[in-house]
Write a protein that holds these residues in place. Sequence first.
Motif, PDB file in Angstrom:
ATOM      1  N   SER A   1     -41.681   5.931  -7.491  1.00  0.00           N
ATOM      2  CA  SER A   1     -42.999   5.335  -7.679  1.00  0.00           C
ATOM      3  C   SER A   1     -44.125   6.355  -7.697  1.00  0.00           C
ATOM      4  O   SER A   1     -45.241   6.049  -8.130  1.00  0.00           O
ATOM      5  N   GLU A   2     -43.878   7.550  -7.232  1.00  0.00           N
ATOM      6  CA  GLU A   2     -44.943   8.554  -7.129  1.00  0.00           C
ATOM      7  C   GLU A   2     -45.428   8.978  -8.517  1.00  0.00           C
ATOM      8  O   GLU A   2     -44.636   9.250  -9.419  1.00  0.00           O
TER       9      GLU A   2
ATOM     10  N   MET B   1     -39.502   5.023  -3.251  1.00  0.00           N
ATOM     11  CA  MET B   1     -40.741   5.765  -3.042  1.00  0.00           C
ATOM     12  C   MET B   1     -40.827   6.960  -3.989  1.00  0.00           C
ATOM     13  O   MET B   1     -41.855   7.208  -4.630  1.00  0.00           O
TER      14      MET B   1
ATOM     15  N   ALA C   1     -47.168   4.711  -2.354  1.00  0.00           N
ATOM     16  CA  ALA C   1     -47.465   5.697  -3.397  1.00  0.00           C
ATOM     17  C   ALA C   1     -48.801   5.436  -4.088  1.00  0.00           C
ATOM     18  O   ALA C   1     -49.152   6.151  -5.033  1.00  0.00           O
TER      19      ALA C   1
END
Length: 326
Positions: free
Chosen positions: A71-72, A68, A115
């Motif tokens: 992926s932001e 996560m 995301a």
Amino acid sequence: MERALITGVAGFIGSHLAAELLRQGWSVTGLDSRSAASDPVAGENLAVLTGDPRFQFVRADVTVSDLMILSEGVHAVFHLAALAGVRRSWGDRFGDYLSCNVLGTQRLLEACAAADVPRLVFASSSSVYGQGGGKPSREDDQPLPLSPYGVSKLAAERLCLAYARQRRVATSVIALRYFSVYGPRQRPDMAFSRIMRAAVSGRAMSLYGTGAQRRDFTYVSDVVAATIAAATADARAEVVNVASGRSVPLSEARRAISRFVGSDVPAQRRVAQPGDVEATTADLTKATELLGYQPKVDLEEGLRRQWEWIAGKDCPAALAMTEAVR
């Protein structure tokens, strides 16, 4: 500056993709479970990237790491991390294939959805087709994989499409079915790499089957071009072939390599292995229409480039032979 996340960046295709994205001005975060310290092949691939300030390498595993955070803020995720190899996928290693190729993909899809990543490009494989029925394989053909590896790639591909078709999910997906990719830094276990290294060393290579098996060999820069085009193509959930569009017997490729070397490459014949198909060839209609894809490097030129890389790396005298046969 657009930001990309590439899983499997220390691999053959992943490192070529990262280099081209950087050349085009992208910022690239590369994820891989291998590193230069742990794997000499990975180190060789990463060496072409590490000098660029827009490249960040993260050692992480798609099956367990926090995806996560990575992926932001990403505009496109290129998911190339996988456990590869048809022959090795049989037996008690299949759990590893399920973990990396299926579970790892599902975890990445969850991270992308959370995301709001606009696009995920998934590296699938021609292995999902099986024998192909003697005609060019189309994306709407029924997939009939003949190996556990092919099954794992098909499962991951279907997961990608299922996530993309959810309501209220921002992430769209294009799954690219790569056909027999080759070029400089090709994995050492793949056919052209084995043939060329046998030529340098003088030792016989293992030739599985008769050599009459046909493959749609695809040069790595063509694969990279299609993969980058897939990051912005107008699609929601699509599967697309990426190939040369020409099926060639392995024996013909061996003869071409022998011309560069200046002599026949010795081979030790072995029986065909479970999961090996007789022929692959791709229909490129969809790739042309959706991605604007046109393969540019023919087999003769692509083999020359790969041979010159291996010869220059492993044996300077062999490189001189390639100049003599031009």
